[in-house]
Scaffold this active site. Structure first.
Site, PDB file in Angstrom:
ATOM      1  N   GLU A  34       1.066  -1.115   0.062  1.00 27.77           N
ATOM      2  CA  GLU A  34       0.107   0.015  -0.112  1.00 27.77           C
ATOM      3  C   GLU A  34       1.117   1.147  -0.102  1.00 27.77           C
ATOM      4  O   GLU A  34       1.830   1.280   0.820  1.00 27.77           O
ATOM      5  CB  GLU A  34      -0.892   0.132   1.220  1.00 27.77           C
ATOM      6  N   LYS A  51     -19.346  10.879   5.318  1.00 27.90           N
ATOM      7  CA  LYS A  51     -20.359  10.313   6.459  1.00 27.90           C
ATOM      8  C   LYS A  51     -20.171  11.039   7.678  1.00 27.90           C
ATOM      9  O   LYS A  51     -21.220  11.322   8.368  1.00 27.90           O
ATOM     10  CB  LYS A  51     -20.631   8.832   6.253  1.00 27.90           C
ATOM     11  N   GLY A 191     -23.533  13.512  -9.816  1.00 29.31           N
ATOM     12  CA  GLY A 191     -23.548  12.199  -9.460  1.00 29.31           C
ATOM     13  C   GLY A 191     -23.345  12.087  -7.775  1.00 29.31           C
ATOM     14  O   GLY A 191     -23.364  13.138  -7.242  1.00 29.31           O
ATOM     15  N   ASP A 322     -12.508  -0.753  -7.836  1.00 28.79           N
ATOM     16  CA  ASP A 322     -12.424   0.307  -8.712  1.00 28.79           C
ATOM     17  C   ASP A 322     -11.573   0.266  -9.993  1.00 28.79           C
ATOM     18  O   ASP A 322     -11.830   0.588 -11.190  1.00 28.79           O
ATOM     19  CB  ASP A 322     -12.062   1.718  -7.987  1.00 28.79           C
ATOM     20  N   HIS A 453     -44.549  -2.415  11.609  1.00 26.61           N
ATOM     21  CA  HIS A 453     -45.430  -1.193  11.694  1.00 26.61           C
ATOM     22  C   HIS A 453     -45.053  -0.300  12.989  1.00 26.61           C
ATOM     23  O   HIS A 453     -44.905  -0.949  14.205  1.00 26.61           O
ATOM     24  CB  HIS A 453     -47.020  -1.269  11.820  1.00 26.61           C
TER      25      HIS A 453
HETATM   26  P1  FAD Z   1      -9.516   1.962  -2.983  1.00 23.06           P
HETATM   27  O1  FAD Z   1     -10.152   2.158  -1.593  1.00 23.06           O
HETATM   28  O2  FAD Z   1      -9.323   3.359  -3.831  1.00 23.06           O
HETATM   29  O3  FAD Z   1      -7.955   1.532  -2.568  1.00 23.06           O
HETATM   30  C1  FAD Z   1      -6.808   1.541  -3.191  1.00 23.06           C
HETATM   31  C2  FAD Z   1      -5.631   1.699  -2.537  1.00 23.06           C
HETATM   32  O4  FAD Z   1      -4.525   1.177  -3.453  1.00 23.06           O
HETATM   33  C3  FAD Z   1      -5.484   2.923  -2.199  1.00 23.06           C
HETATM   34  O5  FAD Z   1      -4.994   3.104  -0.652  1.00 23.06           O
HETATM   35  C4  FAD Z   1      -4.078   3.485  -2.931  1.00 23.06           C
HETATM   36  O6  FAD Z   1      -3.495   4.384  -2.173  1.00 23.06           O
HETATM   37  C5  FAD Z   1      -3.420   2.271  -3.173  1.00 23.06           C
HETATM   38  N1  FAD Z   1      -2.402   2.108  -4.436  1.00 23.06           N
HETATM   39  C6  FAD Z   1      -2.840   2.664  -5.666  1.00 23.06           C
HETATM   40  N2  FAD Z   1      -1.757   2.185  -6.447  1.00 23.06           N
HETATM   41  C7  FAD Z   1      -0.960   1.687  -5.707  1.00 23.06           C
HETATM   42  C8  FAD Z   1       0.360   1.058  -6.124  1.00 23.06           C
HETATM   43  N3  FAD Z   1       0.768   1.243  -7.180  1.00 23.06           N
HETATM   44  N4  FAD Z   1       1.096   0.349  -5.121  1.00 23.06           N
HETATM   45  C9  FAD Z   1       0.350   0.377  -3.724  1.00 23.06           C
HETATM   46  N5  FAD Z   1      -0.651   1.058  -3.609  1.00 23.06           N
HETATM   47  C10 FAD Z   1      -1.406   1.484  -4.482  1.00 23.06           C
HETATM   48  N6  FAD Z   1     -18.377   3.966  -2.164  1.00 23.06           N
HETATM   49  C11 FAD Z   1     -19.540   3.465  -1.372  1.00 23.06           C
HETATM   50  O7  FAD Z   1     -19.791   2.347  -1.428  1.00 23.06           O
HETATM   51  N7  FAD Z   1     -20.079   4.301  -0.588  1.00 23.06           N
HETATM   52  C12 FAD Z   1     -19.907   5.425  -0.278  1.00 23.06           C
HETATM   53  O8  FAD Z   1     -20.640   6.130   0.556  1.00 23.06           O
HETATM   54  C13 FAD Z   1     -18.900   6.067  -1.115  1.00 23.06           C
HETATM   55  N8  FAD Z   1     -18.662   7.338  -0.845  1.00 23.06           N
HETATM   56  C14 FAD Z   1     -17.576   7.875  -1.572  1.00 23.06           C
HETATM   57  C15 FAD Z   1     -17.381   9.066  -1.375  1.00 23.06           C
HETATM   58  C16 FAD Z   1     -16.110   9.744  -2.010  1.00 23.06           C
HETATM   59  C17 FAD Z   1     -15.766  11.270  -1.880  1.00 23.06           C
HETATM   60  C18 FAD Z   1     -15.487   9.023  -3.005  1.00 23.06           C
HETATM   61  C19 FAD Z   1     -14.108   9.448  -3.666  1.00 23.06           C
HETATM   62  C20 FAD Z   1     -15.692   7.597  -3.087  1.00 23.06           C
HETATM   63  C21 FAD Z   1     -16.869   7.165  -2.339  1.00 23.06           C
HETATM   64  N9  FAD Z   1     -17.080   5.944  -2.451  1.00 23.06           N
HETATM   65  C22 FAD Z   1     -18.197   5.214  -1.892  1.00 23.06           C
HETATM   66  C23 FAD Z   1     -16.333   4.879  -3.674  1.00 23.06           C
HETATM   67  C24 FAD Z   1     -15.324   3.910  -2.719  1.00 23.06           C
HETATM   68  O9  FAD Z   1     -14.559   4.742  -2.006  1.00 23.06           O
HETATM   69  C25 FAD Z   1     -14.528   3.055  -3.746  1.00 23.06           C
HETATM   70  O10 FAD Z   1     -15.376   2.362  -4.514  1.00 23.06           O
HETATM   71  C26 FAD Z   1     -13.764   2.183  -2.696  1.00 23.06           C
HETATM   72  O11 FAD Z   1     -12.636   2.716  -2.053  1.00 23.06           O
HETATM   73  C27 FAD Z   1     -13.040   1.200  -3.883  1.00 23.06           C
HETATM   74  O12 FAD Z   1     -12.067   0.258  -3.163  1.00 23.06           O
HETATM   75  P2  FAD Z   1     -10.986  -0.395  -3.951  1.00 23.06           P
HETATM   76  O13 FAD Z   1     -10.346  -1.179  -2.752  1.00 23.06           O
HETATM   77  O14 FAD Z   1     -11.202  -0.868  -5.276  1.00 23.06           O
HETATM   78  O15 FAD Z   1      -9.699   0.832  -3.922  1.00 23.06           O
END
Ligand code: FAD
Length: 475
Positions: A34, A51, A191, A322, A453
Site C-alpha cells: 500500500e 459520512k 453524481g 474500482d 409497523h
Molecule cells: P481504493 O479504496 O481506492 O484503494 C486502493 C488503494 O490502493 C489506495 O489506498 C491506493 O493508495 C493504493 N494504491 C494505488 N496504486 C498503488 C500501487 N501502485 N502500489 C500500492 N498501492 C497502491 N463507495 C460506497 O460504496 N459508498 C459511499 O458512500 C462512497 N462514498 C464515496 C465518497 C467519495 C468522496 C469517494 C471519492 C468515493 C466514495 N465511494 C463510496 C467509492 C469507494 O470509496 C470506492 O469504490 C472504494 O474505495 C474502492 O475500493 P478499492 O479497494 O477498489 O480501491
C-alpha cells in the site's frame, strides 16, 4: 533478496484488505503493498469521512423540518474545526487498527508502491510460475508469488480545461481537507459524490450550484427519481443546472470561474470537480490506447483494467474493485476481493456473480436503488411496469417532518427487478429492497409479506402493492 509469498495484493482499500484477510485466514502467506494509507479511498477520503460530515449536519436538517411545523425551535451549529479534527482522528485510528488486524492475521504489509518488476505482470523469467512485484518506497523489496491481485482503486478524473489546481478548483480529497467553509461552491458533476458534498455544504450555509452536463441529476437513475431530487434540492435553496456542458474551470483572482460551452460564466469561492473516477494503473505496463500488452493486461474505453468472468486480468493476475471499472463502490470492491480470495483458496469455481448491486446517495435527501432501473429493463427488451408510493403517506416520514419523495418498484415480465427511492432516510431501505429484488418475486408472493409497523420500510410495501403502470420503450 527476493521474498516468496503465496499471494501478493497491491492496494490496501476494501478490495485488497478483504482479499488479504480471507487469504491469510485460509493459511496463505500473503503480502499487501500500500503506497499511502491502509483503508484506501473508502476510509481515508471517500465513504467514511464524507459520512462523518453528513452525520454532523443531520440534526440541523431535522430541526429545520420540525421548525416548519413549530414543533421544535432553537439552533444547532456545526463546529467545522472540531468536526475536521474528529473525522481525521477517526480515519487515522481506523487505518492503524486495520494495519494491526492484518498483521495479527499474518499479512505482511509493505509501505510503498507496488509495480511489476519488468514491463508488465508477466511470468518471471527465472521462475515461470511466479510473478515478480517490486516495491518502491522507504524499504524497497522484490516479491514473488504465483498470484497477484491488483486492487489499486481510482482517482478523481480530470480533463483538459477541467482539472483541479489546488487553489479554488478542488477534487473531493482536497475539499475534504478544507479548514474553512466556503461562502459559495460550484459543484461540477451531479453524481453521488457531487450530490453528497452539495448536501453537506448547503447545510453549512454555503450557496451551492450543481452543474451537470447530462439532462438530469443522478444520471444513472430513472428520470422521475432525478426530477424529484431536483425539486427537493431546489426547495432547500440549491441551484441545479442540468444539460449544460462546461468548457472550462479555472482559478481567477483567487475564485473559481466556470465557463459553459455557451459562453456564460459562473464564479464562486470554491469549485468541486466531481466528473467521475479513473482507475489507478500508472506503471502497470498497460497501454493507454486499450491494446493488449505482452502480459495480457488491457484497459477498457474508460481506463479500467479488463477482467474476464472470473475477474482475471491476465494469467495469475486478478483485478478487483474500482481498478477494473465494473462498479465504483466500496461494497463491490469488498465483494470482488472476497470472491477472488475464495477462488484462490479453491472454495469458488464458478464465474463471479455480483447479483444486484445496492447503491445509495447519502445526506438530508437520499437516493437508494437495488436492482434495475426502468430504463435498464426497457433497454433489455423486457416488459416493464412501475408502481410507486409517496413518502407523504408513511407515518414515520411524517413524524420526522421529512415526507417529500417516493419509493418505486420496477417490474420486468411480471417479476420484481428493481426498487429505488428518493427522500429523507431512504438509504435505510436499501438492504430490505436488495433482499426483495434478489427474490425476484411476483406481486402475489409479496402481498403475503409482513412489514413491521410503523416503519419507513412500510413505504416499500406500499410501492410493491400500488397499481402498476406499464411503460413503453420511448417513455
Ligand atoms: P481504493 O479504496 O481506492 O484503494 C486502493 C488503494 O490502493 C489506495 O489506498 C491506493 O493508495 C493504493 N494504491 C494505488 N496504486 C498503488 C500501487 N501502485 N502500489 C500500492 N498501492 C497502491 N463507495 C460506497 O460504496 N459508498 C459511499 O458512500 C462512497 N462514498 C464515496 C465518497 C467519495 C468522496 C469517494 C471519492 C468515493 C466514495 N465511494 C463510496 C467509492 C469507494 O470509496 C470506492 O469504490 C472504494 O474505495 C474502492 O475500493 P478499492 O479497494 O477498489 O480501491
Amino acid at each position: 533478496m527476493v521474498q516468496h509469498y503465496d499471494a501478493i495484493i497491491i492496494g490496501g482499500g476494501p478490495g485488497g484488505t478483504t482479499a488479504a484477510r480471507i487469504l491469510a485466514e485460509g493459511g496463505r502467506k500473503t503480502a499487501l503493498v500500500e503506497d499511502t494509507h491502509l483503508g484506501g479511498t473508502c476510509l481515508n477520503c471517500g465513504c467514511i469521512p464524507t459520512k462523518f460530515w453528513l452525520a454532523a449536519t443531520a440534526p440541523g436538517g431535522q430541526l429545520r423540518g420540525h421548525a416548519r411545523f413549530g414543533t421544535l425551535a432553537g439552533e444547532v451549529s456545526v463546529n467545522f474545526a472540531a468536526l475536521q479534527q474528529r473525522k481525521e482522528r477517526f480515519v487515522k485510528g481506523s487505518s492503524q487498527t486495520l494495519g494491526k488486524t492484518l498483521a495479527s492475521l499474518g499479512v505482511t504489509v509493505f509501505s510503498g508502491r507496488g509495480l511489476p518488476a519488468v514491463s508488465g505482470f508477466g511470468p518471471c523469467p527465472e521462475e515461470a510460475e511466479q510473478i515478480e512485484v517490486r516495491v518502491e518506497g522507504a524499504s524497497p523489496a522484490v516479491l514473488r508469488a504465483p498470484v497477484v491481485i491488483l486492487a489499486t482503486g481510482s482517482h478523481s478524473a480530470s480533463f483538459p480545461g477541467l482539472a483541479p489546481d489546488g487553489e479554488a478548483v478542488l477534487d473531493s480529497t482536497m475539499l475534504l481537507g478544507l479548514d474553512a467553509v466556503p461562502k459559495s461552491l460550484l459543484v461540477v458533476g451531479g453524481g453521488a459524490i457531487g450530490l453528497e458534498f452539495s448536501d453537506f455544504f448547503a447545510c453549512m450555509g454555503t450557496a451551492v450550484t450543481i452543474v451537470e452536463g447530462m439532462p438530469q441529476l443522478a444520471p444513472t437513475e430513472d428520470a422521475d427519481i432525478a426530477e424529484e431530487l431536483r425539486k427537493i434540492l431546489q426547495k432547500s435553496g440549491l441551484t441545479c443546472i442540468t444539460g449544460e456542458k462546461v468548457a472550462g474551470l479555472i482559478t481567477r483572482d483567487g475564485k473559481a470561474e466556470l465557463t459553459f460551452e455557451n459562453g456564460q460564466t459562473l464564479v464562486a469561492e470554491k469549485a468541486l470537480l466531481a466528473v467521475g473516477r479513473k482507475a489507478n494503473t500508472a506503471g502497470f505496463g498497460v497501454s493507454p490506447s486499450g491494446e493488449k500488452t505482452a502480459t495480457g493486461l488491457c484497459l477498457d474505453r474508460r481506463g479500467g483494467i479488463v477482467t474476464d468472468e472470473c475477474l482475471h486480468a491476465a494469467p495469475g493476475v486478478y483485478a478487483v474493485g474500482d481498478v477494473n471499472g465494473r462498479t465504483l463502490l466500496a461494497h463491490a470492491a469488498d465483494h470482488q476481493g472476497a470472491y477472488v480470495a475464495r477462488r484462490i483458496l479453491g472454495r469458488e469455481e464458478g464465474p463471479y456473480r455480483s447479483g444486484p448491486v445496492p447503491s445509495c446517495v447519502f445526506g438530508q435527501t437520499e437516493l437508494m436503488r437495488a436492482g434495475k432501473t426502468a430504463r435498464e429493463v426497457l433497454a433489455g427488451g423486457g416488459a416493464c411496469a412501475v408502481s410507486k408510493a409517496p413518502l407523504m403517506a408513511n407515518p414515520i416520514a411524517q413524524a420526522h417532518a421529512s415526507s417529500a419523495g417516493f419509493v418505486k418498484a420496477v417490474w420486468e415480465n411480471g417479476r420484481l427487478a428493481g426498487m429505488a427511492a428518493v427522500g429523507h432516510g431512504v438509504s435505510h431501505l436499501v438492504t430490505a429492497a436488495q433482499l426483495l429484488v434478489l427474490g425476484g418475486f411476483a406481486p402475489e408472493t409479496l402481498e403475503a409479506f409482513m412489514f413491521a409497523h410503523p416503519t419507513l420500510d412500510e413505504a416499500l410495501r406500499a410501492a410493491l402493492t400500488a397499481p402498476q403502470a406499464g411503460m413503453a420503450a420511448d417513455s
